[in-house]
Design an enzyme around this catalytic site. Structure first.
Site, PDB file in Angstrom:
ATOM      1  N   ILE A 109      12.711   0.911  -0.490  1.00 58.95           N
ATOM      2  CA  ILE A 109      11.641   0.573  -1.430  1.00 58.95           C
ATOM      3  C   ILE A 109      10.716  -0.337  -0.631  1.00 58.95           C
ATOM      4  CG2 ILE A 109      11.018  -0.529  -3.602  1.00 58.95           C
ATOM      5  CD1 ILE A 109      13.737   0.167  -4.684  1.00 58.95           C
ATOM      6  N   PRO A 110       9.577   0.165  -0.172  1.00 58.95           N
ATOM      7  CA  PRO A 110       8.845  -0.470   0.931  1.00 58.95           C
ATOM      8  C   PRO A 110       8.003  -1.674   0.528  1.00 58.95           C
ATOM      9  CG  PRO A 110       7.712   1.514   0.249  1.00 58.95           C
ATOM     10  CD  PRO A 110       8.977   1.455  -0.562  1.00 58.95           C
ATOM     11  N   CYS A 111       8.656  -2.762   0.199  1.00 62.55           N
ATOM     12  CA  CYS A 111       7.925  -3.980  -0.141  1.00 62.55           C
ATOM     13  C   CYS A 111       7.180  -4.540   1.069  1.00 62.55           C
ATOM     14  CB  CYS A 111       8.856  -5.027  -0.745  1.00 62.55           C
ATOM     15  SG  CYS A 111      10.348  -5.358   0.198  1.00 62.55           S
ATOM     16  N   HIS A 112       7.575  -4.125   2.275  1.00 65.25           N
ATOM     17  CA  HIS A 112       6.860  -4.591   3.474  1.00 65.25           C
ATOM     18  C   HIS A 112       5.451  -4.023   3.547  1.00 65.25           C
ATOM     19  CE1 HIS A 112       8.871  -0.795   4.528  1.00 65.25           C
ATOM     20  NE2 HIS A 112       7.877  -0.592   5.381  1.00 65.25           N
ATOM     21  N   ARG A 113       5.125  -3.010   2.739  1.00 67.15           N
ATOM     22  CA  ARG A 113       3.790  -2.416   2.747  1.00 67.15           C
ATOM     23  C   ARG A 113       2.820  -3.129   1.802  1.00 67.15           C
ATOM     24  NH1 ARG A 113       6.085   3.738   2.300  1.00 67.15           N
ATOM     25  NH2 ARG A 113       7.340   3.670   4.206  1.00 67.15           N
TER      26      ARG A 113
END
Length: 281
Positions: free
Chosen positions: A246-250
């Site tokens: 779940i790409p919270c880094h984006r």
């Protein structure tokens, strides 16, 4: 890699990332940075590529102080229109190997009571990782390079304090291998999202951000129909338990700054660089 190698190499790679991301980092040659790390150029190249997922040269190209701003300017995703223009269809996470379902609000309110969570330690391109899952899918990925394993474990356990936790890495290995790009098959990796209803909305929005693209907390708030909830969105992004998939880094600040990252900014930098390199191939 064995645990002694993990404890040795990640601090070294973290120093290299900070060095390459510094003011003069783009001018350093492979020989320069290898010498600073007290390794031969070939050895440093091999270790760096193993941990970060790309070569030092590619890292210099895609990760610099202005990289986040460049992404925000050139690869910004307006989530409200992502489906219409086909961006979400390009997302590696959606189309290739991730399926997901969420725990019901009532079950979440019981703090994991009656839930059995399996866990194990795994290597990843971003340092040592703790992976957790239920019979339904992965429910937690924590990166321990910055926080330490004990703190990362306590963090995940505290999210579902009444669950039963059982160490069983073999049970999780196929999913973990798929998550970190080591799988030799196209088997989908199921995710089991455990969170409050508002958090689930935010995490679902994160899943629509294509690989190599970024968005802002404000755009996420707009996409879930609550444009004034930017601060709450930021909190929910930070509470995402399944990092990387779940790409919270984006998610970046509107200013183009990276913002925070629950498992440490060096890990976030490495993730964005890794994805930028992959999408440029």
């Amino acid at each position: 890699m064995s645990d002694p190698e993990q404890s040795y190499y990640w601090p070294l790679i973290r120093r290299a990332i900070d060095r390459l991301d510094g003011d003069d980092g783009r001018t350093l040659t492979l020989d320069d940075i290898a010498a600073e790390m007290n390794l031969s150029p070939a050895h440093f190249q091999r270790v760096f590529s193993r941990w970060v997922g790309i070569s030092p040269k590619r890292f210099q190209q895609y990760l610099r102080l202005g990289h986040a701003r460049t992404l925000l300017r050139e690869r910004f995703t307006t989530l409200a229109t992502a489906d219409a223009v086909g961006l979400s269809g390009n997302s590696r996470l959606h189309d290739l190997f991730v399926t997901w379902e969420a725990m019901s609000p009532g079950s979440y309110a019981r703090h994991g009571d009656g839930l059995c969570v399996f866990w194990g330690r795994f290597d990843s391109p971003f340092g040592p990782a703790l992976v957790m899952g239920t019979d339904k899918g992965l429910c937690g990925i924590a990166f321990a390079a910055e926080t330490g394993e004990a703190a990362a474990m306590d963090d995940l356990i505290a999210r579902w304090p009444d669950a039963t936790f059982v160490e069983d890495p073999d049970r999780l290995r196929p999913w973990a291998n798929s998550a970190f790009g080591a799988s030799q098959t196209n088997e989908k990796t199921p995710l089991f999202l455990i969170g409050a209803p508002f958090q689930l909305k935010v995490w679902e929005a994160l899943l629509t951000i294509p690989t190599g693209h970024v968005t802002t907390y404000g755009e996420i708030a707009n996409s879930i129909g609550n444009p004034k909830a930017v601060r709450a969105v930021g909190t929910a992004v930070g509470r995402n338990p399944i990092s990387w998939l779940i790409p919270c880094h984006r998610a970046l600040r509107k200013s183009g700054e990276l913002g925070g990252y629950h498992w440490g900014l060096p890990v976030k930098r490495a993730m964005l660089a890794h994805e930028s390199a992959l999408t440029a191939l």
